[in-house]
Design an enzyme around this catalytic site. Structure first.
Site, PDB file in Angstrom:
ATOM      1  N   LYS A 194       0.854  -1.181   0.000  1.00 42.77           N
ATOM      2  CA  LYS A 194       0.000   0.000   0.000  1.00 42.77           C
ATOM      3  C   LYS A 194       0.890   1.232   0.000  1.00 42.77           C
ATOM      4  CE  LYS A 194      -1.715   2.926   2.727  1.00 42.77           C
ATOM      5  NZ  LYS A 194      -1.834   4.110   1.817  1.00 42.77           N
ATOM      6  N   GLU A 270       8.829   1.234  11.598  1.00 42.93           N
ATOM      7  CA  GLU A 270       9.877   2.268  11.564  1.00 42.93           C
ATOM      8  C   GLU A 270       9.146   3.591  11.579  1.00 42.93           C
ATOM      9  OE1 GLU A 270      11.653   5.279  10.367  1.00 42.93           O
ATOM     10  OE2 GLU A 270      12.118   4.310   8.455  1.00 42.93           O
ATOM     11  N   CYS A 305      12.825  10.855   7.959  1.00 39.98           N
ATOM     12  CA  CYS A 305      12.627  10.335   9.315  1.00 39.98           C
ATOM     13  C   CYS A 305      13.880  10.489  10.169  1.00 39.98           C
ATOM     14  CB  CYS A 305      12.169   8.887   9.273  1.00 39.98           C
ATOM     15  SG  CYS A 305      13.290   7.783   8.379  1.00 39.98           S
ATOM     16  N   GLU A 402       8.365  16.077  16.020  1.00 34.54           N
ATOM     17  CA  GLU A 402       8.850  15.879  14.658  1.00 34.54           C
ATOM     18  C   GLU A 402       8.115  16.823  13.710  1.00 34.54           C
ATOM     19  OE1 GLU A 402      10.030  12.137  11.842  1.00 34.54           O
ATOM     20  OE2 GLU A 402       8.057  12.086  12.780  1.00 34.54           O
TER      21      GLU A 402
END
Length: 500
Positions: A194, A270, A305, A402
């Site tokens: 996906k 992750e 990331c 973040e």
């Protein structure tokens, strides 16, 4: 017949883009099909606002159909029981096809999510290298013979898990896809991919190449759509044996709940990061370190990331070093993503663009000192320049959360202990950087940083031989290296009695 010259200039890439034919349907059981509902969603070029395609928006019925085909292919053994050497040949053929089409694949990611085309080409090299590495690992991982007495023979076998669903992010669309699907396919699993709804186009082109490479029906399928629809359906399925995910920590936590609510499927995550980059005063080339520190946050528009978003600088060099970082940032301004000279491109979409600007406004309101950037560029497209805040404290949102954009938070420290404590004062633990010429300090600090990976006198170094992943709320999975191949297999113990 000679091959056409690869694109080298802005005009070359624009010409290649003008000639693209985009696949926008789901890929189920070796066939491109519309979503069962007929629903679609738009994917836009964030640099221009222009619509690229209307893409099939899959949901639960599409997931159920794909899972059924994946299960049938796995149980039938067309791939799962194929000799490892034969699986290797197919995956190497896929890597060759990706190599032959790398400019088109790179262009799709650039158009879809705004990254500079040279960065996308680098991603293609990483994706192709990952496919080849995992393919070559297939027939080189051995089982075990356990030590027993003469009365028994004990074997430890590795077997594929079954049906694997891979949910990948939008910031490195095809490279992250390769990191997920290569080891899963290499191990003999059936894989349902996906892609992010923000960047589905390269995944659908990859499906065409996978079919051409000879991956059997039902073994690799692609379901574009949204996380709360088709992603949720895959996560809750009782027939999906493993779910691998790269994305936000909040979504990762939700997927853990889905795994528990369904069949306790294997789950590899992750997730987010707020990575510290520690610079000590003993560095001998501050200009080089500043260049790397700027690239660590501004590469890929900060939509990374492992972005080095927290810069921790020893106070005795802080003023001088920050000036060098500002000078480096000045040369990293965003430009047309199709221009090979652009270091930064466009922000992926309007939602992320607003989110980044909201964090910048909050940083100003909370008292951080804005040193450069801070406002969206005027004109067409979603562009934000390199933004640097100094005098940041751990209590500020830009220092803890973040941002996932080109926003650098600078902290000062006076001692090694203070630097370690500040670096580890985070919910995340995906990556950390350490710059020093003192080998004793390097060994001490490296061991004490709570991070899945530490880059010493570099940022984001590594190749396919090194595992990639984090600790704490950055997740628990590992991409790359043979360790990722092991994650997509189960151990089976076989005890054979030899007694007469």
């Amino acid at each position: 017949m000679s091959r056409p010259e690869p694109p080298k200039t802005l005009a070359d890439w624009q010409a290649l883009a003008a000639g693209l034919t985009l696949e926008s349907r789901a890929f189920i059981d070796d066939t491109f099909v519309e979503a069962a509902s007929g629903e679609t969603f738009e994917t836009l070029n964030p640099a221009t606002g222009e619509r690229l395609a209307r893409v099939a928006s899959c949901d639960s019925p599409d997931a159920e159909l794909a899972i059924g085909h994946a299960r049938a292919a796995f149980d039938g053994g067309v791939w799962s029981r194929l000799a490892p050497g034969r699986r290797k040949k197919v995956l190497l053929r896929l890597a060759d096809l990706m190599e032959a089409n790398k400019h088109e694949l790179a262009l799709l990611d650039t158009l879809d999510m705004g990254k500079p085309v040279n960065s996308s080409l680098g991603d293609m090299a990483g994706a192709i290298g990952c496919i080849r590495y995992q393919a070559e690992c297939i027939d080189k991982l051995y089982g075990e013979v356990a030590p027993t007495g003469e009365e028994a023979l004990a074997l430890v076998l590795r077997e594929p898990l079954g049906v694997v669903a891979s949910i990948v992010p939008w910031n490195f669309p095809l490279m992250m896809t390769a990191w997920k699907i290569a080891p899963a396919l290499a191990a003999g699993n059936s894989v349902i991919l996906k892609p992010s709804e923000k960047s589905p186009l390269s995944a659908l082109r990859l499906a065409q190449l996978a079919r051409e490479a000879g991956i059997p029906r039902g073994v690799f399928q692609v379901l574009p759509g949204f996380g709360h629809t088709v992603g949720k359906a895959l996560a809750l399925s009782m027939q999906v044996d493993c779910l691998s995910f790269t994305g936000s920590t909040a979504t990762g936590k939700q997927l853990m709940q889905y795994a528990g609510q369904s069949n306790l499927k294997r789950l590899y995550l992750e997730c987010g990061g707020k990575s510290p980059n520690l610079v000590f005063a003993d560095c001998k080339d501050l200009d080089r370190v500043a260049q790397h520190a700027a690239a660590a946050i501004f590469h890929n528009q900060g939509e990374v990331c492992i972005a080095g978003s927290r810069l921790l600088v020893e106070n005795s060099i802080r003023e001088v070093f920050v000036e060098k970082v500002l000078a480096a940032a000045e040369a990293m301004q965003p430009g047309d993503p199709l221009d090979p000279q652009s270091f930064m491109g466009a922000i992926v979409d309007a939602t992320q663009h607003r989110r980044i600007l909201d964090y910048i406004r909050q940083g100003v309101e909370e008292g951080a000192r804005l040193r450069c950037g801070g406002e969206a560029l005027e004109g067409q497209g979603l562009f934000i320049p390199p933004t640097v805040f100094d005098d940041v404290t751990p209590a500020m949102a830009i220092g803890r959360e973040e941002v996932f954009g080109p926003v650098l938070a600078v902290f000062g420290f006076d001692s090694e202990e203070e630097a370690i404590a500040m670096a580890n004062d985070s919910d995340y633990g995906l990556a950390a950087g350490l710059w020093s010429q003192d080998i004793d300090r390097i060994m001490r600090v490296t061991r004490r940083l709570a991070s899945g990976q530490v880059f010493v006198n570099n940022w984001a170094g590594g190749d396919q031989t090194m595992p990639f992943g984090g600790v704490k709320q950055s997740g628990n999975g590992r991409d790359k290296s043979h360790h990722s191949l092991e994650e997509y297999s189960d151990l089976k113990s076989v005890w054979m009695s030899l007694a007469t």
